[in-house]
Design an enzyme around this catalytic site. Structure first.
Site, short mmCIF file in Angstrom:
data_model
loop_
_atom_site.label_atom_id
_atom_site.label_comp_id
_atom_site.label_asym_id
_atom_site.label_seq_id
_atom_site.Cartn_x
_atom_site.Cartn_y
_atom_site.Cartn_z
N THR A 40 0.83 -1.21 0.00
CA THR A 40 0.00 0.00 0.00
C THR A 40 0.86 1.26 0.00
O THR A 40 2.07 1.19 0.20
CB THR A 40 -0.89 0.02 1.26
N ASP A 41 0.22 2.40 -0.22
CA ASP A 41 0.93 3.67 -0.11
C ASP A 41 0.12 4.66 0.72
O ASP A 41 -0.93 4.32 1.25
CB ASP A 41 1.31 4.23 -1.49
N ALA A 42 0.62 5.88 0.82
CA ALA A 42 0.02 6.87 1.72
C ALA A 42 -1.40 7.26 1.31
O ALA A 42 -2.13 7.85 2.10
CB ALA A 42 0.90 8.12 1.79
N ALA A 43 -1.80 6.92 0.08
CA ALA A 43 -3.18 7.17 -0.33
C ALA A 43 -4.11 6.09 0.21
O ALA A 43 -5.32 6.14 -0.02
CB ALA A 43 -3.26 7.25 -1.86
N GLY A 44 -3.56 5.11 0.92
CA GLY A 44 -4.37 4.07 1.54
C GLY A 44 -4.74 2.93 0.60
O GLY A 44 -5.55 2.07 0.94
#
Lengths: 164, 164, 164, 164
Positions: A40-44
């Protein structure tokens, strides 16, 4: 008293130590996996490049299932598959802990390339839809015919045959 | 004629679409995985940071097995586990296609932290040996007590209990 | 009319096409980087394994700065550095777009190993503090003495010398 | 006596701690980077998914250069860019230590999407050629119009304008 939460999942010693394997359902290969934090990344949501990691796991498992040993071929200096082309449409994002399935089918096989259609599904929902062209490459980086024995292994899987 | 190579692996429709789950063997959690191209580097071995990805998958699976829902807790804005400390000894390199098992046990549980011992094995061979301290963190980045219900779930697993 | 936003950043043709290089400040090596989406996870922070990627970039740049050519040595079949031990304390999380600096110093050099102290900083704030033991490995996976010429290159950098 | 190898690279204190920034050359954005171990795989080349990481770094840098603050917009709950479509042709493999440049140009801007043409170059050699469609997404995962202020920033860059 706290009940041991482990009991519902007894371990069959040898089974648990075997990594997951996908399988064919007719000509279609299915490969399930779960989304972990690393994906995953910081955008969820799952980072877009990581779907390509999922799809490569599925393709490698598909090759293994029909008897192709990529590592032995690589170690022997005979060559390796590389991706020559990837066309992917992202339909909906996957999220942490999601259970997804990569559904793969061999579209076309040529002398040096194989075209694979891969869909990433969450249940009945299509998350990503991709066409991948894999090309066999010699250790010096040039295109090379796929091993003949492999072409035979692909035959039962391919929807259409390319010109060889 | 080429035999269909698929027949030895019949698909039990629902089973194949379930991602791999590890399981407990007593207090010890076991989580198997295979090494894919994405995990390796140009030295032909698993890139050192990727063992931490494997170990996180195992820890997340361990939490799931005892009933901890990390995503719900994260989505609810309650907090998330982060790693506060990782000490890892690399003993032998894993290679492409290797089948490995992450063996995890809960060493110690405190109010805000949990210490996990994780070994990465290839058969009987120890590849990496790590001690991981996980700390619960609030969304604003501060240390926070672990949810009380979780501490109860950990109790049967912990070798020694820390001071709470 | 919309002003062209490009003008404040004129391109010096050749300069912009040169990848970033860190540099030494005395015996200490500094390597700056920005946090991108690929580095973060669903908790909104840099995934813990990715600090090891940052630290490896810094170590590789440090080696390059003193004249060590890792790729030539790898291609020649002479060997490669692997990490034998990593001990890392995570103090505060890095987030998307953060500008961070990896500050590295060579603690100790032995015949086959080098110990590097690496700190990940965001301005004056310490984010992670690590000690990494790198070991030289032959292509068949065994420990091997570091090339003699490299040991000479390390001498001016090492705080303490190990027994050779 | 061994000469200190550091002297040819004096540190300009503040400069060295600034992460690399790409820049525009007319309407074309250039972003240089080096290939590290983390980017390669056991075939000795850059893993195919990692070109997408490189291209995302370049797109994020391009946005930053024209004044778009992705993190502030994400933190404010306004939305985030996701990739809706990626079409990539891999022409030649990049290898460890290679210096490459991602050359990006904005092909088309619509109300909710932007189409970017991205080429990965090693000197004059084309390694990968991609068309990326980025779409603005609300936090609940739905397509959303791009912020109006951003559309203005894009205007000077876009080759053709889509229908808004």
């Amino acid at each position: 008293m706290i009940p041991l939460p482990l009991e519902p999942e007894p371990v069959s010693g040898t089974e648990i130590d075997k990594p997951y394997r996908g399988a064919f359902d007719g000509r279609t290969h299915r490969f399930a996996l779960r989304v972990y934090f690393e994906d995953t990344d910081a955008a969820g949501i799952v980072y877009y490049a990581n779907y390509l990691r999922f799809m490569e796991r599925a393709r490698s498992d598909m090759l293994r299932a029909i008897g192709v040993d990529q590592r032995a071929t690589l170690d022997a200096g005979e060559g390796v598959y590389v991706v020559a082309e990837a066309n992917i449409k992202y339909r909906a994002p996957a999220r942490l802990d999601d259970e997804i399935v990569v559904v793969s089918s061999l579209d076309k096989v040529g002398a040096a390339t194989a075209t694979i259609h891969q869909r990433v599904m969450r249940g009945q929902e299509l998350l990503a839809d991709a066409t991948i062209v894999a090309a066999f490459m010699s250790p010096d980086g040039r295109p090379k015919r796929q091993p003949k024995a492999w072409l035979e292994l692909f035959k039962p899987l391919a929807a259409k045959e390319g010109k060889e």
